[in-house]
Design an enzyme around this catalytic site. Structure first.
Site, PDB file in Angstrom:
ATOM      1  N   ILE A  86       0.839  -1.201   0.000  1.00 22.03           N
ATOM      2  CA  ILE A  86       0.000   0.000   0.000  1.00 22.03           C
ATOM      3  C   ILE A  86       0.871   1.246   0.000  1.00 22.03           C
ATOM      4  O   ILE A  86       1.812   1.353   0.795  1.00 22.03           O
ATOM      5  CB  ILE A  86      -0.898   0.018   1.258  1.00 22.03           C
ATOM      6  CG1 ILE A  86      -1.693  -1.289   1.359  1.00 22.03           C
ATOM      7  CG2 ILE A  86      -1.826   1.221   1.242  1.00 22.03           C
ATOM      8  CD1 ILE A  86      -2.236  -1.553   2.755  1.00 22.03           C
ATOM      9  N   CYS A  87       0.551   2.184  -0.886  1.00 17.66           N
ATOM     10  CA  CYS A  87       1.256   3.469  -0.884  1.00 17.66           C
ATOM     11  C   CYS A  87       0.436   4.454  -0.068  1.00 17.66           C
ATOM     12  O   CYS A  87      -0.575   4.977  -0.536  1.00 17.66           O
ATOM     13  CB  CYS A  87       1.432   3.983  -2.307  1.00 17.66           C
ATOM     14  SG  CYS A  87       2.315   5.539  -2.384  1.00 17.66           S
ATOM     15  N   LEU A  88       0.832   4.644   1.145  1.00 21.24           N
ATOM     16  CA  LEU A  88       0.092   5.526   2.052  1.00 21.24           C
ATOM     17  C   LEU A  88       1.111   6.213   2.962  1.00 21.24           C
ATOM     18  O   LEU A  88       1.905   5.545   3.628  1.00 21.24           O
ATOM     19  CB  LEU A  88      -0.906   4.689   2.876  1.00 21.24           C
ATOM     20  CG  LEU A  88      -1.891   5.431   3.768  1.00 21.24           C
ATOM     21  CD1 LEU A  88      -2.804   6.338   2.938  1.00 21.24           C
ATOM     22  CD2 LEU A  88      -2.733   4.450   4.562  1.00 21.24           C
TER      23      LEU A  88
END
Lengths: 151, 226
Positions: A86-88
């Site tokens: 996840i790109c967060l």
């Protein structure tokens, strides 16, 4: 097994006693730092009706460093790659020890409602999302039906 | 320096956002957010940002932390049945574990556990009751002795917050290096400065990051005495 810090015990108890709507996080029986997570796809998103499995692990220096979270269920999303990573920002440089398991999972659920193709992790998905959003959303719905709705 | 603050501003009685427990030795950052002293120490060393608003914590903050409560010796070991205090070895002396860690150590020790794991200033430590040593879980070279003793044993302070008794002990003369890291211009906010029996807290944050240098110094002192 080494004893758990109080903070983790407290967070786990609260997750059980006051669960977040649409999110379940249950610690593994063999490792209290490993959580089986299910996030429901938000309403009015292409992921509505889906149940998405994730895994969440609290590293040894948690809460000084962020939990490690990954989607297990396949999902068509510009900020989630085919390995479920996840790109967060709050999982990376914007992590703060005042954040918790529940706030992290709420942020992930919010990310499903608000895909951000300008900061992509899955490049092909992000590209389509920018060029032809309606087709991307169709794909996301199809993947949700195919991978996130079976039991 | 003392500043009186009204009791209505005692907001730190809410839980600390880092450990999710009652604020212990509440410490206020320049941005105004309050955490436990040990939690502040953890974020000041690691992320260097306030956990609530991400404001940068000045690099020298731990030299002059703003403690919102007095360090009162009686506040430790007040629990009935708390006949023992745990100590960890520091430079030229022993530090008391904070009250919370102390009770966790006591219950693990009395419960017959071989060890106890504690989260201290953001790092995980394992205390082995057989060898009576504390080891940082992620760095086995960070090792120090621990002991279980009477609460009256003369200690340097609590968890890195130095408490200096009113009467200066003569033992200080034999260990001159002890003064090196004492910072005494700490800002302390208290409500009632007239109350007796208050110890002035002095922060010695270097003590947790010394390993080899400490051994060398200890040897030096011992050699000088013998």
């Amino acid at each position: 097994m080494a004893a758990l810090p109080r903070r983790i015990i407290k967070e786990t108890q609260r997750l059980m006693q006051e669960p977040v709507p649409g999110i379940s996080a249950v610690p593994s029986e063999t490792n209290a730092r490993y959580f089986h997570v299910i996030v429901t796809g938000p309403e009015d998103s292409p992921f509505e009706g889906g149940l998405f499995k994730l895994e969440l692990f609290l590293p040894e220096d948690y809460p000084m460093s962020a939990p490690k979270v990954r989607f297990i269920t396949k999902i068509y999303h510009p900020n989630i790659d085919r390995l479920g990573r996840i790109c967060l920002d709050i999982l990376k440089d914007k992590w703060s020890p005042a954040l918790q398991i529940r706030t992290v999972l709420l942020s992930i659920q919010a990310l499903l409602s608000a895909p951000n193709p300008d900061d992509p992790l899955a490049n092909d998905v992000a590209e389509l999302w920018k060029v032809n959003e309606s087709e991307a959303i169709r794909n996301a719905k199809e993947w949700t039906r195919r991978y996130a709705m079976d039991n | 320096m003392f500043i009186c603050i009204p009791s209505s501003t005692k907001r730190w009685y809410i839980d600390c956002a880092v450990c999710l427990q009652k604020c212990y030795h509440p410490t206020r950052l320049p941005c105004g957010h309050v955490f436990c002293f040990l939690c502040v120490k953890g974020v000041a060393i690691q992320s260097k940002k306030c956990a609530m608003c991400r404001a940068i914590i000045p690099a020298d903050y731990l030299d002059n932390p703003v403690l919102l409560e007095k360090i009162v010796p009686e506040q430790f070991n007040m629990d009935e049945g708390q006949d023992y205090q745990w100590y960890y070895e520091g430079r030229n002396g022993w530090w008391k574990y904070d009250e919370r860690s102390n009770s966790e150590l006591e219950s693990a020790f009395n419960g017959g556990d071989p060890e106890c794991t504690l989260l201290l200033a953001g790092a995980l430590y394992s205390i082995d009751f057989q060898s009576m040593t504390q080891v940082r879980c992620t760095d086995q070279t960070r090792r120090r002795k621990v002991k279980r003793d009477t609460p009256l044993f003369p200690a340097k302070g609590v968890a890195g917050i130095k408490t200096r008794p009113a009467e200066i002990k003569s033992e200080n003369e034999t260990v001159p290096v002890i003064s090196e890291n004492i910072v005494d211009n700490i800002l302390v906010l208290v409500e009632d400065v007239s109350e007796a029996g208050v110890l002035e807290p002095i922060i010695n944050n270097d003590d947790d990051v010394i390993d080899i240098s400490e051994q060398i110094r200890t040897i030096d002192v011992n050699d000088g005495e013998s």
